[in-house]
Enzyme design. Structure first.
Site, mmCIF file in Angstrom:
data_model
loop_
_atom_site.group_PDB
_atom_site.id
_atom_site.type_symbol
_atom_site.label_atom_id
_atom_site.label_comp_id
_atom_site.label_asym_id
_atom_site.label_seq_id
_atom_site.Cartn_x
_atom_site.Cartn_y
_atom_site.Cartn_z
ATOM 1 C CG ASP A 121 -12.163 3.248 5.393
ATOM 2 O OD1 ASP A 121 -11.699 4.125 6.140
ATOM 3 O OD2 ASP A 121 -11.900 3.175 4.180
ATOM 4 N NE ARG A 143 -10.105 10.308 8.068
ATOM 5 C CZ ARG A 143 -9.253 9.487 7.451
ATOM 6 N NH1 ARG A 143 -9.629 8.289 7.067
ATOM 7 N NH2 ARG A 143 -8.012 9.853 7.216
ATOM 8 C CE LYS A 156 -9.312 1.596 3.096
ATOM 9 N NZ LYS A 156 -9.381 2.918 2.538
ATOM 10 C CG HIS A 198 -1.796 1.220 1.237
ATOM 11 N ND1 HIS A 198 -3.017 1.229 0.604
ATOM 12 C CD2 HIS A 198 -1.617 2.465 1.732
ATOM 13 C CE1 HIS A 198 -3.558 2.417 0.734
ATOM 14 N NE2 HIS A 198 -2.727 3.197 1.410
ATOM 15 C CB SER A 210 -8.703 4.999 6.831
ATOM 16 O OG SER A 210 -9.084 4.958 5.498
HETATM 17 N N1 URA Z 1 -6.071 6.182 1.942
HETATM 18 C C1 URA Z 1 -7.041 5.589 2.692
HETATM 19 O O1 URA Z 1 -7.560 4.541 2.341
HETATM 20 N N2 URA Z 1 -7.386 6.193 3.845
HETATM 21 C C2 URA Z 1 -6.836 7.333 4.280
HETATM 22 O O2 URA Z 1 -7.214 7.813 5.330
HETATM 23 C C3 URA Z 1 -5.834 7.954 3.484
HETATM 24 C C4 URA Z 1 -5.464 7.339 2.307
#
Ligand code: URA
Length: 477
Positions: free
Chosen positions: A181, A188, A207, A102, A203
């Site tokens: 999320d 957010r 996932k 990621h 967040s």
């Molecule tokens: N990517 C995400 O999935 N969440 C965040 O808070 C920032 C970047």
């Protein structure tokens, strides 16, 4: 199961081993700088996922959390509650270790497209759940959707079938995984509460952990194009994510990597795909091969760590060597094309890439003086890319696959006045002026060569992450 008594300001939970919980108390507690415990955070998260807690109360709590911060323990509890707010995907049936990568978001960052097939070609399975363009940064899903027919919305059973066939699948967030999320992230985005390390960590990891990974490689950007603007903020996020993922049972490593200039020589949906496929073919940009050295190197380093965490190499260095072989022998490219076909896409577009690329308008920006390219404000470059049409002004707008910027020179290059610096591709001629101005303001020249920054400046594994967090807490930060 907790019992919920509805009523906007009076929402209440009764649990045998905890005092009744009232949302208003949780907002006041965070507002006053106190930490919430795991049942309280779970209550908030479950209420977000089910819709039982009104958005204005969630928004108030998010702002309190943004201003007051979340402790390491709160971040862990929030992450686990968000992970458990929906279904969990289990790659166990696939019989291989599941790994993913990621990135915290960048400009021209197409490493996901490279590392997924590279790690799969080395014997790992890569269930990759990616995102769309966010702010000034590009998104893997928008890039892949430039391929005619490519489906990013698969059911979990289709996802598993593609993984069983190809070893890698790149899709968007499904409604089943970490639904809390979706609600909290959208809120957010609308309430100015994105840039907080605890909220970002929960967040992203909710996932990733819901996807049942054995290993996760985190690429945390630093520099002028990163979301978090100081080096120490990026280091804290990196250490927090590693320690949180490890505490949840997923092996994790974070690399702090350079985003003081776009990665590689293209930023934009289709042109980034072409750059990726060329690299997977073992080809380098004919004009100036050095213009995407950083992309090749970073993709191999990240893939090397994935292969190592996936148990296919004893060290990350040995993983790098295996990934490089998969790049040179064409096996990663084969997997990438198989994945495209399995997800409904037409990989033959890459045979006709020049004919496929049809931008509405093109402009070359030339160097306005001679000298070294000393600095690039990469956030401004990212906005230029988005405003050419590659990104969105409003949620759910379509993006233009053909828009973007191809760079002919990089930071540290010595250029003569009048030489091409970049070619801009826009949806329409009217969309060129602002990005051209942004780009001209973003690039600064110097007489002497600039200091060359490291591509990877720091690596956090479990122990180094814990030490960093302990020291930081000891220093009262
Ligand atoms: N990517 C995400 O999935 N969440 C965040 O808070 C920032 C970047």
């Amino acid at each position: 199961m907790p019992t919920m008594q509805s009523g906007a300001m009076e929402t209440e939970i009764l649990s045998p081993d905890h005092d009744p919980i009232h949302v208003i108390d949780l907002i006041r507690k965070k507002r006053d700088g106190q930490a919430l415990d795991a049942p309280e955070l779970k209550f908030l998260v479950d209420g977000a996922a089910s819709g039982a807690i009104p958005l204005e109360q969630l928004a108030a709590w998010l702002m309190a959390a943004w201003l007051r911060g979340l402790s390491v323990d709160e971040t862990r509890a929030l992450t686990l509650a968000m992970r458990d707010s929906g279904e969990r995907f289990s790659p166990l049936r696939l019989g291989k270790k599941a790994v993913d990568k990621h990135s915290s978001g960048g400009v021209g960052d197409k490493t996901s497209i490279l590392v997924a097939p590279l790690a799969a070609a080395c014997g790992c399975v890569v269930p990759m759940i990616s995102g769309r363009a966010l702010g000034h940064t590009g998104g893997t899903l928008d890039k892949l959707e430039a391929i005619p027919g490519y489906r990013t919305e698969l059911s979990l059973s289709e996802f598993e079938a593609v993984l069983a066939r190809c070893g890698a699948s790149i899709i968007g967030q499904t409604p089943e995984l970490a639904p809390a999320d979706r609600v909290l992230y959208a809120l957010r985005d609308r309430t100015g509460t994105v840039e907080n390390p605890g909220l970002i960590c929960a967040s992203i990891l909710s996932k990733k952990l819901a996807a049942g990974l054995d290993g996760l490689v985190l690429d945390v950007k630093t520099g002028s194009g990163a979301f978090l603007r100081t080096y120490e903020d990026s280091a804290y996020l990196a250490a927090l994510m590693v320690s949180t993922a490890e505490a949840a049972g997923t092996r994790a490593v974070a690399l702090l990597t350079d985003m003081d200039q776009p990665l590689g020589c293209a930023a934009g949906n289709w042109i980034e795909l072409v750059e990726s496929v060329e690299l997977l073919r073992g080809a380098r940009p004919a004009e100036r091969p050095e213009t995407n050295f950083d992309l090749r190197e970073l993709a191999l380093i990240l893939a090397g760590w994935m292969v190592h965490l996936g148990g296919q190499a004893l060290t990350p260095e040995a993983g790098y060597t295996r990934a490089e072989q998969a790049l040179m022998d064409g096996s990663a490219l084969r997997i990438f094309f198989e994945m495209i076909e399995a997800q409904g896409g037409d990989a033959s577009v890459f045979d006709e890439r020049a004919r496929f690329h049809k931008p509405g308008a093109t402009q070359v920006v030339e160097a306005w003086r001679s000298g070294y390219i000393a600095e690039m404000d990469t956030t401004a470059v990212g906005w230029a890319v988005q405003r050419l049409g590659a990104g969105r002004e409003k949620a759910d707008e379509p993006v233009d696959p053909h828009a973007g910027i191809r760079f002919h020179a990089r930071r540290g290059c010595c250029v003569e006045a009048g030489r091409p610096l970049a070619t801009l591709y826009a949806t329409t001629a009217a969309k060129l002026a602002e990005p051209v101005a942004l780009l001209r303001r973003a690039i600064h020249f110097s007489e002497a060569p600039p200091h060359a920054g490291a591509l990877v400046s720091r690596i956090f594994a479990r122990q180094t992450a814990e030490e960093y967090l302990r020291k930081r807490m000891g220093a009262g930060q």
